[in-house]
Design a protein around this motif. Structure first.
Motif, PDB file in Angstrom:
ATOM      1  N   MET A   1       0.424  -1.103  -0.188  1.00 16.76           N
ATOM      2  CA  MET A   1      -0.141   0.315   0.000  1.00 16.76           C
ATOM      3  C   MET A   1       0.758   0.853  -0.334  1.00 16.76           C
ATOM      4  N   TRP A   2       1.730   1.192   1.183  1.00 14.56           N
ATOM      5  CA  TRP A   2       2.546   2.297   0.713  1.00 14.56           C
ATOM      6  C   TRP A   2       3.456   2.557  -0.777  1.00 14.56           C
ATOM      7  N   ILE A   3       3.404   2.139  -1.540  1.00 15.06           N
ATOM      8  CA  ILE A   3       3.986   2.348  -3.153  1.00 15.06           C
ATOM      9  C   ILE A   3       2.983   3.360  -3.517  1.00 15.06           C
ATOM     10  N   LEU A   4       1.831   3.560  -3.360  1.00 14.96           N
ATOM     11  CA  LEU A   4       0.469   3.634  -3.772  1.00 14.96           C
ATOM     12  C   LEU A   4       0.671   5.577  -3.494  1.00 14.96           C
ATOM     13  N   PHE A   5       1.235   5.712  -2.054  1.00 15.38           N
ATOM     14  CA  PHE A   5       1.060   6.595  -1.461  1.00 15.38           C
ATOM     15  C   PHE A   5       3.093   7.344  -1.788  1.00 15.38           C
ATOM     16  N   VAL A   6       3.834   6.664  -1.830  1.00 17.25           N
ATOM     17  CA  VAL A   6       4.999   7.018  -2.761  1.00 17.25           C
ATOM     18  C   VAL A   6       5.330   7.468  -4.027  1.00 17.25           C
ATOM     19  N   GLY A   7       4.257   6.814  -4.875  1.00 13.64           N
ATOM     20  CA  GLY A   7       4.002   7.564  -6.212  1.00 13.64           C
ATOM     21  C   GLY A   7       3.157   8.347  -6.233  1.00 13.64           C
ATOM     22  N   LEU A   8       2.010   8.499  -5.096  1.00 12.60           N
ATOM     23  CA  LEU A   8       1.553   9.625  -5.497  1.00 12.60           C
ATOM     24  C   LEU A   8       2.424  11.185  -5.307  1.00 12.60           C
ATOM     25  N   ALA A   9       3.401  11.153  -3.971  1.00 10.50           N
ATOM     26  CA  ALA A   9       3.992  11.624  -3.374  1.00 10.50           C
ATOM     27  C   ALA A   9       5.542  12.358  -4.550  1.00 10.50           C
ATOM     28  N   VAL A  10       5.854  11.292  -5.220  1.00 11.82           N
ATOM     29  CA  VAL A  10       6.472  11.359  -6.739  1.00 11.82           C
ATOM     30  C   VAL A  10       6.222  12.665  -7.498  1.00 11.82           C
ATOM     31  N   GLY A  11       5.202  11.842  -8.278  1.00  9.91           N
ATOM     32  CA  GLY A  11       4.442  12.503  -8.859  1.00  9.91           C
ATOM     33  C   GLY A  11       4.161  13.983  -8.763  1.00  9.91           C
ATOM     34  N   ILE A  12       3.385  14.283  -7.310  1.00  9.73           N
ATOM     35  CA  ILE A  12       2.964  15.995  -7.073  1.00  9.73           C
ATOM     36  C   ILE A  12       4.103  16.263  -7.198  1.00  9.73           C
ATOM     37  N   ALA A  13       5.075  15.870  -6.555  1.00  7.09           N
ATOM     38  CA  ALA A  13       6.387  16.871  -5.931  1.00  7.09           C
ATOM     39  C   ALA A  13       7.112  17.159  -8.019  1.00  7.09           C
ATOM     40  N   VAL A  14       7.088  16.193  -8.868  1.00  5.21           N
ATOM     41  CA  VAL A  14       7.972  16.791  -9.810  1.00  5.21           C
ATOM     42  C   VAL A  14       6.360  17.230 -11.453  1.00  5.21           C
ATOM     43  N   GLY A  15       5.608  17.386 -10.772  1.00  2.00           N
ATOM     44  CA  GLY A  15       4.469  17.835 -11.155  1.00  2.00           C
ATOM     45  C   GLY A  15       4.977  19.578 -11.082  1.00  2.00           C
ATOM     46  N   LEU A  16       4.694  19.516  -9.273  1.00  2.00           N
ATOM     47  CA  LEU A  16       5.151  21.179  -8.964  1.00  2.00           C
ATOM     48  C   LEU A  16       6.695  21.360  -9.071  1.00  2.00           C
ATOM     49  N   VAL A  17       7.576  20.894  -9.169  1.00  2.00           N
ATOM     50  CA  VAL A  17       8.777  21.790  -9.863  1.00  2.00           C
ATOM     51  C   VAL A  17       8.970  21.800 -11.126  1.00  2.00           C
ATOM     52  N   SER A  18       8.733  21.453 -12.236  1.00  2.00           N
ATOM     53  CA  SER A  18       9.208  20.742 -13.249  1.00  2.00           C
ATOM     54  C   SER A  18       8.278  22.249 -14.224  1.00  2.00           C
ATOM     55  N   PRO A  19       9.447  23.013 -15.423  1.00  2.00           N
ATOM     56  CA  PRO A  19       8.492  24.069 -15.752  1.00  2.00           C
ATOM     57  C   PRO A  19       7.723  24.103 -17.359  1.00  2.00           C
ATOM     58  N   ILE A  20       7.153  22.255 -17.048  1.00  2.00           N
ATOM     59  CA  ILE A  20       6.642  22.040 -18.428  1.00  2.00           C
ATOM     60  C   ILE A  20       5.019  22.971 -18.248  1.00  2.00           C
ATOM     61  N   ALA A  21       4.413  23.206 -19.891  1.00  4.28           N
ATOM     62  CA  ALA A  21       3.458  23.839 -19.868  1.00  4.28           C
ATOM     63  C   ALA A  21       2.820  23.114 -20.691  1.00  4.28           C
ATOM     64  N   VAL A  22       1.669  22.386 -20.454  1.00  2.53           N
ATOM     65  CA  VAL A  22       1.230  21.554 -21.916  1.00  2.53           C
ATOM     66  C   VAL A  22       0.835  22.682 -22.604  1.00  2.53           C
ATOM     67  N   PRO A  23       0.501  22.349 -23.439  1.00  2.20           N
ATOM     68  CA  PRO A  23      -0.327  23.541 -24.944  1.00  2.20           C
ATOM     69  C   PRO A  23      -1.781  22.582 -24.299  1.00  2.20           C
ATOM     70  N   LEU A  24      -1.898  24.224 -25.127  1.00  2.00           N
ATOM     71  CA  LEU A  24      -3.835  23.580 -25.167  1.00  2.00           C
ATOM     72  C   LEU A  24      -4.506  22.295 -25.180  1.00  2.00           C
TER      73      LEU A  24
END
Length: 119
Positions: A1-24
């Protein structure tokens, strides 16, 4: 079950730190991918509470949800039915709410049983 939370935390962290802008133009694809990820996360959490969690089912479920949902978006774009993706959104949203309802009931049931044992 811990893998769920680790994956979620990593995904959120990468999303917040990366300067990637998705085209509309990819907004619908991104929304479907996000819903597929949320559906898989809550489904994995539910199966963990049911003690039926399996890594293979979790991972393949994510990719199948994402591919099928993205297929709906792509098919709708190709056929000129731009709202076809709403079917995938409704289906995934219903599954998410269904899983959340089960998770809520399971947590309340466990909490109540612990309260009874404490008395």
């Amino acid at each position: 079950m811990w893998i769920l939370f680790v994956g979620l935390a990593v995904g959120i962290a990468v999303g917040l730190v990366s300067p990637i802008a998705v085209p509309l133009i990819y907004g619908r694809y991104l929304s479907i991918a996000l819903l597929a990820a949320m559906d898989t996360f809550f489904g994995g959490l539910r199966s963990s509470l049911e003690k039926t969690y399996d890594d293979a089912i979790f991972i393949t479920g994510f990719f199948m949800n994402a591919l099928i949902a993205a297929g709906f978006v792509y098919l709708g774009d190709r056929l000129g039915l731009e709202t076809l993706y709403l079917g995938a959104i409704v289906a995934l949203a219903l599954r998410i709410f269904n899983n959340l309802g089960f998770i809520r009931r399971a947590i309340i049931t466990r909490w109540r049983s612990r309260q009874r044992r404490a008395q």
